[in-house]
Design a protein around this motif. Structure first.
Motif, PDB file in Angstrom:
ATOM      1  N   TYR A 445       7.225 -39.283  -3.262  1.00 12.55           N
ATOM      2  CA  TYR A 445       8.592 -38.786  -3.376  1.00 12.55           C
ATOM      3  C   TYR A 445       9.371 -39.896  -4.097  1.00 12.55           C
ATOM      4  O   TYR A 445      10.106 -40.669  -3.465  1.00 12.55           O
ATOM      5  N   HIS A 472      -3.167 -40.604   0.456  1.00 13.77           N
ATOM      6  CA  HIS A 472      -3.766 -40.599   1.815  1.00 13.77           C
ATOM      7  C   HIS A 472      -3.562 -39.265   2.514  1.00 13.77           C
ATOM      8  O   HIS A 472      -2.834 -39.210   3.504  1.00 13.77           O
ATOM      9  N   PRO A 473      -4.194 -38.184   2.142  1.00 17.61           N
ATOM     10  CA  PRO A 473      -5.048 -38.060   0.957  1.00 17.61           C
ATOM     11  C   PRO A 473      -4.227 -37.662  -0.275  1.00 17.61           C
ATOM     12  O   PRO A 473      -3.154 -37.081  -0.141  1.00 17.61           O
ATOM     13  N   ASP A 476      -4.897 -32.578  -4.531  1.00 23.05           N
ATOM     14  CA  ASP A 476      -5.735 -32.178  -5.662  1.00 23.05           C
ATOM     15  C   ASP A 476      -5.163 -30.862  -6.215  1.00 23.05           C
ATOM     16  O   ASP A 476      -5.493 -29.774  -5.747  1.00 23.05           O
ATOM     17  N   SER A 479      -7.542 -28.072  -7.549  1.00 22.91           N
ATOM     18  CA  SER A 479      -8.099 -27.201  -6.509  1.00 22.91           C
ATOM     19  C   SER A 479      -7.048 -26.240  -5.955  1.00 22.91           C
ATOM     20  O   SER A 479      -7.328 -25.065  -5.702  1.00 22.91           O
TER      21      SER A 479
ATOM     22  N   LEU B  37       4.572 -37.288   8.596  1.00 18.28           N
ATOM     23  CA  LEU B  37       5.152 -36.617   7.436  1.00 18.28           C
ATOM     24  C   LEU B  37       4.554 -35.231   7.246  1.00 18.28           C
ATOM     25  O   LEU B  37       3.341 -35.038   7.328  1.00 18.28           O
ATOM     26  N   GLY B  38       5.420 -34.253   7.001  1.00 18.13           N
ATOM     27  CA  GLY B  38       5.003 -32.918   6.577  1.00 18.13           C
ATOM     28  C   GLY B  38       5.516 -32.679   5.168  1.00 18.13           C
ATOM     29  O   GLY B  38       6.575 -33.179   4.816  1.00 18.13           O
ATOM     30  N   LEU B  39       4.788 -31.902   4.388  1.00 20.00           N
ATOM     31  CA  LEU B  39       5.166 -31.690   2.992  1.00 20.00           C
ATOM     32  C   LEU B  39       6.082 -30.484   2.826  1.00 20.00           C
ATOM     33  O   LEU B  39       6.434 -30.121   1.710  1.00 20.00           O
ATOM     34  N   GLN B 423       0.756 -26.130   3.984  1.00 27.21           N
ATOM     35  CA  GLN B 423       0.973 -27.557   3.737  1.00 27.21           C
ATOM     36  C   GLN B 423       0.617 -28.408   4.950  1.00 27.21           C
ATOM     37  O   GLN B 423       0.324 -29.597   4.808  1.00 27.21           O
ATOM     38  N   TRP B 426      -2.491 -30.699   4.993  1.00 31.50           N
ATOM     39  CA  TRP B 426      -2.434 -32.059   4.453  1.00 31.50           C
ATOM     40  C   TRP B 426      -2.092 -33.061   5.561  1.00 31.50           C
ATOM     41  O   TRP B 426      -2.662 -34.149   5.626  1.00 31.50           O
ATOM     42  N   ALA B 429      -5.116 -33.754   7.517  1.00 30.03           N
ATOM     43  CA  ALA B 429      -6.009 -34.695   6.824  1.00 30.03           C
ATOM     44  C   ALA B 429      -5.466 -36.112   6.906  1.00 30.03           C
ATOM     45  O   ALA B 429      -6.193 -37.060   7.199  1.00 30.03           O
ATOM     46  N   ARG B 430      -4.169 -36.259   6.656  1.00 33.92           N
ATOM     47  CA  ARG B 430      -3.574 -37.595   6.647  1.00 33.92           C
ATOM     48  C   ARG B 430      -3.706 -38.267   8.012  1.00 33.92           C
ATOM     49  O   ARG B 430      -3.988 -39.458   8.111  1.00 33.92           O
ATOM     50  N   GLY B 483      -7.844 -28.970  -1.745  1.00 27.68           N
ATOM     51  CA  GLY B 483      -6.676 -29.487  -2.457  1.00 27.68           C
ATOM     52  C   GLY B 483      -5.780 -30.327  -1.566  1.00 27.68           C
ATOM     53  O   GLY B 483      -5.029 -31.164  -2.040  1.00 27.68           O
ATOM     54  N   MET B 484      -5.869 -30.091  -0.245  1.00 31.94           N
ATOM     55  CA  MET B 484      -5.043 -30.874   0.688  1.00 31.94           C
ATOM     56  C   MET B 484      -5.875 -31.844   1.515  1.00 31.94           C
ATOM     57  O   MET B 484      -5.405 -32.361   2.532  1.00 31.94           O
TER      58      MET B 484
END
Lengths: 519, 519
Positions: A445, A472-473, A476, A479, B37-39, B423, B426, B429-430, B483-484
């Motif tokens: 951001y 992190h991560p 992509d 994808s 954090l959330g996207l 979202q 992600w 994953a993080r 992708g995430m």
């Protein structure tokens, strides 16, 4: 639905639920209504905004109750700030069912009011059609905005006599002759002056008239930082955009004694900062309102030009247009080489921008080099994030592509913003829309990294930094696009990006380029 | 932030902007606050809901102005309906800046009220800490809910003396002895009766007491269709869920003369349908309110059990627990073979459900076979879409995983619903969260295919059908997850699904399985 079509609303962006099934079932009886499915309401409302910014006519939305409206609010906020006409249809429970407070019930009006210039919940089945006709008219304003019509399910499933007659929208009128003369007088003073343009002033007619004014009196030509839709290129006058950051904007306006507002409010900073003024006009600068948002700004600018020059407007316009046409397509950037950065990406875009392109710009911090790189290109439209609510760009491009069949849409997206309403890519794939999306992928951001220190929050420690970084991560985007049916490639240097952009712009249908910027 | 931590709020789900940078910068000074954090804001608010449903304590959110709140409203609506405590922090412009109506300004209060049980905008920097302490207490209710605190930027950048003292939340009390006696009297009549449980009654203590009541008087044990969080398996009493469709629910309650409500409203249908009653209780059935939402429902149920049995509650409880423990883990389904359907997928989940699993269930039409397939499994928690706003599941699972380190979270997602707030993958994953997501991939808004005919909209033509189908193009959930940053596989038959599920459940960290159901 027949009333909407008769009123000129023949595109509907939908994300329906149970309470909207009658509307959906009716699609097979009203072939003139084109319905386009979005997989998330933010994609729906942003598309309606993009459609109307390009067509000048509202699209309808179809949203499911309060939560569906909630999901659409951010892009309705953007439409509100861009003065875009939108006929925002929200289904509700049957009127007889609301008394039971079922799970999905909520206060739709409270949610809708902050983004709507007009709100109505239909009371009877007979009202639905006439309310729809009024919603269309209301959406035009002027200025345009979101007209929210709540349609309870039981009204939708009750038979009615037929469609309602269209309602005439109010017309824009030029500002009064007195108002024009007052501004003319100020400009004739010879004191340092600038025209500050926004909204409808930023189309060809307004730009040419504004340029004529500025040339006659030696004034500067400025425009708002984030126009809803500015016509550019092909030799059109290119007003200087007021910088985003308050300090730079204040510096730019220093010394001005007259600021003339044309379909725009007096400039204020986007955010407040400690010890920086939020109101950007110098203290000794007189502010003149030439045209309000509801006025016919181009005609008023032309009247001002006429008043100042004393010549007939038609010949003056002909001259300006001729002069403008002469400078078409001079000075496009060369194809860039080397590392891929915001600057080389902008050069590639400037080098390749197609004639008649429609640009949806939500590139945020990566946008710095874009205006200069594209201004000498062919004629195009450039739409910005006027309302500041990120997640606008991909939906806006989607709606613009529906409105502008035959023109190439270029969707310039910051990576962080892309993650809000990426579902619109699926709609691009489903409808085969001619949209090339560029993700400016800086894994951050970036704006918040700039803002963190500017708001006096001090140096960011590692835990604060983690809230601003999108790695992190790593996302992509190739994808993600593939997952929604949009072919995608990744570019990591300027040559790759240029080649991929050239290919995407030359082929029909949607494509996405993940432009991994050197950090 | 120190006030929040002292008040027991030490997790914050964030999607900040410029006006929230002070909060972000402070993270490095208050290590006890964990920020995630959330996207997208829907991922943030849904995670806060899931966190509190599992921990019993609120998390904070951090949202950016009105549009950021807007993006979070759908999942705040779900939290509201689930009576989940959430401390919903929304940054705003500096108080000194709002007078300029900058682009991102909007009526935050109007947006927040429909989802909030408590709302306040801090007026001075000194108020911020005490307002935060009150917000935490208010979020507990009882019943719990969303407490929205608006924090203007200039208050955040002003120095204050220090944190405020925590504020005590109101405690739940059992319903009055008179109320219990009135219900006991009705149940002693021997007329057909049912207990109808919701909310806090659906945890071990309430379930055991309710079962004791039902066994004593021969009443049925029902519960709401979509519980916020029901404790199941390991031999716990398994109340019968009231069917989703009105006709089935009405048929189920036919003949009842007494319906006893426990932390739940009288049952109404989710949507209204032409010529079907929305209120589902038979006309000659008396409705008794044993416990309101704010009451201590388990203690009240126990008091009722005591009143009916005449025995001391402690020994009764011990008996029930012993009996319950005896039936643990009998009758799990076999590993399925053959085509992958909602039924075989449910069997695989029932066969493999781990001890202590936390299930986030947004599988919608694919959920039909899940309750029976899992009820004989080990002890687990099962969270449903109480509020009906789709897009809950993946965020809810994310927040639950933060609350339940060491337990496996199983996120059961319908494909259409998954596309609203994906979202959150992600964030999984993080944070390395132990969440296995199953996408029930039927390439359709299947519920709407059911509902279209039920609301009397007639047979769907091809243009209506197109609004309900998620193919053209098919969504590729394996690519979307990749992708995430979440590893993913695709299963197209029951054996593949079972093998993939077994692997995902046995390995730490997030994984996603795209379960392509036979259509």
């Amino acid at each position: 639905m027949r009333t909407l079509v008769a009123s000129g609303v023949d595109v509907c962006f939908t994300n329906p639920g149970t309470s909207e099934m009658q509307f959906v079932a009716t699609l097979d009886q009203v072939p003139d209504m084109r319905a386009i499915l979005g997989l998330f309401e933010g994609a729906v409302t942003g598309a309606a905004d993009g459609y109307a910014r390009m067509s000048g006519r509202p699209a309808a939305t179809l949203l499911h109750l309060g939560p569906g409206l909630g999901n659409g609010i951010a892009n309705l906020h953007n439409a509100r700030r861009a003065h875009t006409p939108v006929v925002n249809i929200v289904g509700d429970h049957a009127t007889t069912h609301l008394r039971y407070d079922p799970p999905l019930a909520s206060d739709i009006e409270s949610l809708a009011r902050p983004v709507s210039i007009w709100f109505r919940e239909s009371k009877t089945a007979g009202d639905l059609a006439s309310d729809a006709a009024e919603a269309v008219a209301a959406s035009f304003g002027p200025p345009g905005g979101v007209a929210t019509l709540v349609a309870p399910a039981d009204l939708s499933w009750t038979e009615v006599a037929g469609p309602a007659a269209p309602v005439k929208a109010r017309k824009r009128e030029p500002a009064s002759a007195d108002c024009v003369e007052e501004v003319a007088k100020a400009l004739r003073s010879g004191e340092p002056a600038a025209l500050f343009l926004g909204g409808t002033a930023l189309r060809e007619k307004g730009l040419l008239a504004a340029k004529a004014v500025c040339e006659t009196v030696g004034a500067s030509l400025l425009c708002e930082t984030l126009p809803a839709n500015i016509e550019r290129g092909g030799g059109l006058p290119d007003p200087e955009r007021l910088p985003y950051f308050a300090e730079l904007a204040i510096a730019r306006m220093e010394g001005l004694r007259h600021l003339v507002l044309v379909d725009v409010a007096a400039p204020v900073s986007f955010f407040a900062y400690p010890d920086v003024p939020g109101y950007l006009v110098p203290g000794d600068c007189e502010v003149h309102v030439l045209a309000e948002h509801a006025d016919d700004a181009p005609a008023t600018l032309q009247a001002l030009a006429d008043a100042l020059s004393g010549v007939d407007s038609r010949s003056e316009k002909a001259d300006s247009t001729a002069e403008a046409s002469a400078s078409i397509s001079a000075g496009r950037p060369d194809r860039p080489t080397g590392p891929l950065t915001a600057e080389t990406a902008a050069a590639a875009i400037g080098a390749l921008l197609p004639e008649g392109a429609v640009v949806s710009d939500e590139s945020n911090t990566s946008s710095v080099f874009l205006p200069a790189a594209t201004v000498n290109g062919p004629r195009h439209d450039w739409m910005c994030l006027t309302g500041g609510a990120i997640g606008q760009g991909i939906p806006l491009a989607t709606g613009a592509a529906i409105a502008c069949s035959g023109r190439k849409v270029l969707s310039l997206e910051a990576d962080g913003s892309a993650m809000y309403t990426m579902q619109a890519l699926w709609t691009q794939a489903r409808e085969g829309l001619d949209v090339t999306t560029v993700i400016f992928d800086n894994r951050s951001y970036a704006i918040l990294n700039w803002e963190l220190s500017r708001v006096g929050a001090g140096a960011a420690g590692p835990r604060a930094k983690a809230m601003l970084e999108l790695d992190h991560p790593d996302l992509d985007f190739v994808s993600l696009a593939k997952g929604m049916g949009v072919p995608a490639t990744r570019a990591t240097d300027a040559e790759q990006f240029t080649t991929q952009l050239e290919r995407a712009l030359s082929e029909p249908g949607p494509a996405l380029i993940d432009a991994v910027l050197q950090r």
